[in-house]
Design an enzyme around this catalytic site. Sequence first.
Site, PDB file in Angstrom:
ATOM      1  N   ASN A   7      44.658  47.396  36.953  1.00 26.59           N
ATOM      2  CA  ASN A   7      45.689  46.808  37.808  1.00 26.59           C
ATOM      3  C   ASN A   7      46.541  45.918  36.919  1.00 26.59           C
ATOM      4  OD1 ASN A   7      47.256  45.423  39.611  1.00 26.59           O
ATOM      5  ND2 ASN A   7      45.559  44.293  40.582  1.00 26.59           N
ATOM      6  N   LYS A   9      49.136  44.298  37.676  1.00 24.67           N
ATOM      7  CA  LYS A   9      49.782  43.181  38.386  1.00 24.67           C
ATOM      8  C   LYS A   9      51.263  43.137  37.954  1.00 24.67           C
ATOM      9  CE  LYS A   9      45.265  41.147  38.789  1.00 24.67           C
ATOM     10  NZ  LYS A   9      44.433  39.950  38.959  1.00 24.67           N
ATOM     11  N   HIS A  85      44.994  43.786  47.983  1.00 24.80           N
ATOM     12  CA  HIS A  85      44.509  43.002  46.849  1.00 24.80           C
ATOM     13  C   HIS A  85      44.493  41.519  47.242  1.00 24.80           C
ATOM     14  CE1 HIS A  85      44.327  41.013  42.964  1.00 24.80           C
ATOM     15  NE2 HIS A  85      43.706  42.103  42.561  1.00 24.80           N
ATOM     16  N   GLY A 160      40.292  36.742  37.283  1.00 22.64           N
ATOM     17  CA  GLY A 160      41.077  36.069  36.253  1.00 22.64           C
ATOM     18  C   GLY A 160      40.461  34.769  35.777  1.00 22.64           C
ATOM     19  N   SER A 196      37.129  39.953  36.375  1.00 24.23           N
ATOM     20  CA  SER A 196      36.689  39.578  35.023  1.00 24.23           C
ATOM     21  C   SER A 196      35.831  40.650  34.346  1.00 24.23           C
ATOM     22  CB  SER A 196      35.955  38.229  35.061  1.00 24.23           C
ATOM     23  OG  SER A 196      36.824  37.219  35.531  1.00 24.23           O
TER      24      SER A 196
HETATM   25  P1  13P Z   1      40.796  40.292  36.207  1.00 21.96           P
HETATM   26  O1  13P Z   1      40.095  41.495  35.623  1.00 21.96           O
HETATM   27  O2  13P Z   1      41.917  39.779  35.356  1.00 21.96           O
HETATM   28  O3  13P Z   1      39.822  39.238  36.626  1.00 21.96           O
HETATM   29  O4  13P Z   1      41.525  40.788  37.550  1.00 21.96           O
HETATM   30  C1  13P Z   1      40.790  41.517  38.474  1.00 21.96           C
HETATM   31  C2  13P Z   1      41.699  42.083  39.481  1.00 21.96           C
HETATM   32  O5  13P Z   1      42.314  41.361  40.256  1.00 21.96           O
HETATM   33  C3  13P Z   1      41.881  43.542  39.494  1.00 21.96           C
HETATM   34  O6  13P Z   1      42.556  43.970  40.626  1.00 21.96           O
END
Ligand code: 13P
Length: 234
Positions: A7, A9, A85, A160, A196
């Site tokens: 993802n 983002k 999400h 995150g 993570s």
């Molecule tokens: P991280 O892997 O950066 O923690 O993000 C997870 C996430 O939101 C995937 O959709």
Amino acid sequence: MKIIAGNWKMNGTRNTLSEMIAALEHIDTENRVILCVPYTMLCTNSGKINIGAQDVSAHDHGAYTGEISAKMIAETGAKYVIVGHSERRQYHNETNAIVRAKASAALASGLTPIICVGETMDEKQAGKTMEIIESGVRESVPDDTNGNIIIAYEPRWAIGAGLTPSAPEIATAHELIANTLTDMGLANTPILYGASVKGTNAAQIMSIPHVDGVLVGGASLKPDDFIPIITSTK
Ligand code: 13P
């Protein structure tokens, strides 16, 4: 075979996506790799990689300035779309009912929705983790899925943050989701874990029962971080 979904983002450019597609072209894996990218990067020439979007309108068409319909996403060749999400739930007040409507719209255009559920830190501390996960699945999954959905369990407090739940916590959450889906007549639905995930923990997480793959945020942005996750398991 596992599902390794990234993802992106609101990150990346068309160039970085081209570089990622090229870097993944010669990877020896039987895993299904999906990259969910910003709308402007949706493209058909993605080699072995399956492309997805990160959100979709619940509406089919009309006066909804700024929104993108499932049909428009499907037209680009994308096959997947993330819905619900935690960042959409948090910053755009998306409820289970809205997520369900978006998942229905995705299904109607032949897209596979990746439906996210997970608890916040407040909900975790209040002992509501299981309740939030189960209601998230029951209320966000449409009735008529034709088996064409993926669930992602994303503990919102861990995203995150460099934090991950313990292996028994992940196992308990995924078992609950699997049992709930079985009760809903959707026993074979893949269940991904997200929050993570890195090259160093991916194999261990994917060895937990009912973890059919991962949904990766930050570590999906660069080939050097993403490839070790893809190749960490067969
Ligand atoms: P991280 O892997 O950066 O923690 O993000 C997870 C996430 O939101 C995937 O959709």
